[in-house]
Design a protein around this motif. Structure first.
Motif: not given
Length: 338
Positions: A255-267
């Motif tokens: 398990e990768d407990r350090k992984l972070r994610t962010a998602v960009h959404v348009d207008g």
């Protein structure tokens, strides 16, 4: 032998005189070849008694630890979801041991590659043979084992009408005799997000959402599908990207407990980019830096790869056959760490 497809020919090394390769259908094939060795072609559910030994040989060949039940579970999910054809070479009567671990391994499966050539179809996606998990034990090298397995597989690709093959190689020179050549070069960038770091001003009517990896996965899959459809050189991802990018399992230490994610959404609220990352600690303070790797093609992370084609193409390819050592990102944007 020569592979002849659409009038263009690519030479493939001739097998040893003692080899007896033949075209294979999608099933289980056992071929005696080389004294005391058996070449076996199968799928995960065809020969379960062979599978654990095949896993161990693959891990050993890449200098990794012995397999765990969890690793075999996730690996098996990939083999079944991507309809992977496995090849292995087993000793008939080893001098010592049970002989359950093969002396060579090879895996392949078909996906799509965007060549950018839409033709009459309106889509640049072409079928591609993905080659992975190629190992030969040090005790059995220079006996034509790899040559036999790859020759049979590429001949099968031609028979199935698959015009391209891709792989990621640590020793690229090995595969030139099969018609492979460099297609992607890896570029790494390390960003120091200290006090002097800043982004240039830009206009963005969208927003960035920090999400847990599992929550972000549907958006990541949607974004990559659109990227793959539109981007020349993109290779369809195999199933194992899902456990990697959700943090469920990274094929190295669970398990990768350090992984972070962010998602960009348009207008309009449509996801149009994402990043998956791990913060790197600074030696002189708290975690403030982030490393990212991407290709020149809209910041998609790729690895050094080779492409072989019974036809002719200038497409850039990345196999994705091995779990990535850095985390893929996708989308024409980037964000600083806070």
């Amino acid at each position: 032998m020569d592979l002849d497809y659409c009038g263009l020919r690519h030479g493939v090394s001739k097998p040893d005189a003692t080899d007896t390769p033949r075209n294979v259908a999608w099933g289980t094939v056992t071929e005696p070849a080389h004294d005391g060795l058996n070449f076996v072609t199968f799928r995960a559910d065809d020969k379960p008694e062979r599978l654990d030994g095949w896993y161990e040989a693959q891990q050993r060949g890449f200098h990794q630890g012995r397999t765990s039940e969890e690793l075999r579970q996730h690996f098996g999910e990939h083999l079944r979801a991507d309809d992977v054809v496995l090849r292995g070479v087993w000793q008939d009567s080893p001098a010592l041991g049970s002989g359950t671990i093969p002396v060579a391994t090879y895996a392949s499966y078909d996906k799509t590659l965007n060549t950018g050539n839409t033709g009459n179809t309106g889509s640049g996606l072409q079928r591609v043979r993905m080659i992975s998990d190629v190992t030969v034990s040090p005790t059995h090298r220079r006996r034509g084992l790899l040559r036999t397995m790859m020759t049979v597989d590429l001949a099968d690709a031609v028979e199935q009408g698959v015009p391209l093959a891709v792989l990621t190689a640590s020793e690229g020179a090995i595969y030139g005799r099969f018609g492979f050549g460099p297609a992607i070069f890896e570029h790494a960038l390390e960003v120091d997000t200290g006090p002097r770091f800043a982004l240039r001003p830009f206009v963005d009517d969208g927003s960035v959402e920090l999400l847990e990896p599992a929550e972000a996965w549907p958006a990541m899959a949607q974004i990559f599908a659109r990227f793959h459809e539109q981007t020349r050189g993109s290779v369809e991802r195999p199933q194992f990207y899902e456990p990697i990018l959700t943090g469920a399992f990274n094929f190295e230490d669970g398990e990768d407990r350090k992984l972070r994610t962010a998602v960009h959404v348009d207008g309009s609220g449509t996801p149009d980019g994402y990043v998956a990352y791990r913060p790197n600690p600074r030696k002189d303070g708290p975690a403030r830096s982030m490393s990212a790797t991407w290709s020149r093609s809209r910041r998609r992370r790729t690895s050094g790869s080779g492409v072989s084609s019974p036809t002719s193409t200038s497409a850039t390819a990345s196999s994705g056959a091995e779990p990535p050592s850095t985390i893929p990102s996708c989308g024409p944007w980037s964000i600083p760490t806070g």
